[in-house]
Scaffold this motif. Structure first.
Motif: not given
Length: 247
Positions: A125-141
């Motif tokens: 789950l995002t930990r951005d206080p305004d719920c914006w996407p964070m950086t990502g892990r590489t699994g999907a790519v």
């Protein structure tokens, strides 16, 4: 019911039980479904709430797609939930272990066989206080490049109004609108045929997160006010707060 005929029996049962409640308790603003390709592909959504899999499954089922996610392996150990997940052909993933690679291989095989697999690129789950996407892990790519199938970004907004990230209080009424925006396939052609190094995977993942952030911005009608929260920093904090037990 014909649109659900290709789903596992357990998935059809879950859809028939839960869909009427979701139709009653939520409003829907779904756009871009015409961009979903045929055949197998990786669906990469942002992660706002523990309700995300349920709400995204509603969107997928209503478009004739069998909901299939990478799910924490510990969930499969739960007596009832585990049987439902296994029956619905979800893919267990053991985080931080060699078994995680096996889970990605299972995802590659599923996508290559024409199935749709949803992978949250943030991995949590995002930990951005305004719920914006964070950086990502590489699994999907990694799954998209390994299978040679499309990588589709999907932005959603509204789940956090029903259940805030890491919150426990449901706010069902008044009814909230669940927004979904399907984006164009992420262009990975310049990465195809190359060795999947960590540098390449992180560069491609950054491209995916740019696409997701743009879609969320479109829904919200605003731009992020600061840099992305670094998902690896979040993971380190979680590990510091919950150190692994000694064997």
């Amino acid at each position: 019911m014909g649109r659900w005929s290709g789903m596992p029996r357990t998935s059809r049962w879950v859809v028939r039980v839960l869909r009427p409640w979701l139709m009653l308790l939520t409003k829907r603003d779904w756009q871009g479904a015409e961009k979903l390709p045929s055949g197998g592909y990786v669906l990469a959504p942002n992660h706002l709430s523990h309700l995300d899999p349920l709400l995204l499954s509603h969107f997928m089922a209503d478009h004739g797609i069998a909901p299939r996610f990478l799910a924490k392996s510990t969930l499969f150990d739960m007596p009832v939930v585990g049987r439902i997940l296994a029956g619905a052909e979800q893919i267990p993933v053991c985080r931080g272990t060699g078994a995680a690679a096996e889970s990605l291989r299972a995802a590659v095989a599923a996508v290559g066989a024409g199935q749709v697999v949803s992978i949250y690129p943030e991995g949590t789950l995002t930990r951005d206080p305004d719920c914006w996407p964070m950086t990502g892990r590489t699994g999907a790519v990694r799954v998209a490049l390994s299978s040679g199938r499309p990588l589709i970004p999907l932005a959603q907004w509204g789940a956090q109004e029903i259940l805030w990230p890491y919150g426990r209080r449901l706010r069902v009424l008044p009814r909230k609108t669940v927004h979904v925006r399907v984006g164009d396939p992420v262009d990975l052609t310049d990465f195809e045929g190359r060795e999947l190094t960590e540098e390449l995977l992180h560069e491609a993942t950054e491209r995916l997160m740019d696409a997701l952030t743009a879609l969320v911005s479109d829904i919200r009608g605003e731009l992020p006010s600061g840099p992305r929260v670094e998902v690896r920093d979040v993971q380190r904090k979680l590990e510091d707060n919950h150190p692994a037990k000694e064997q």
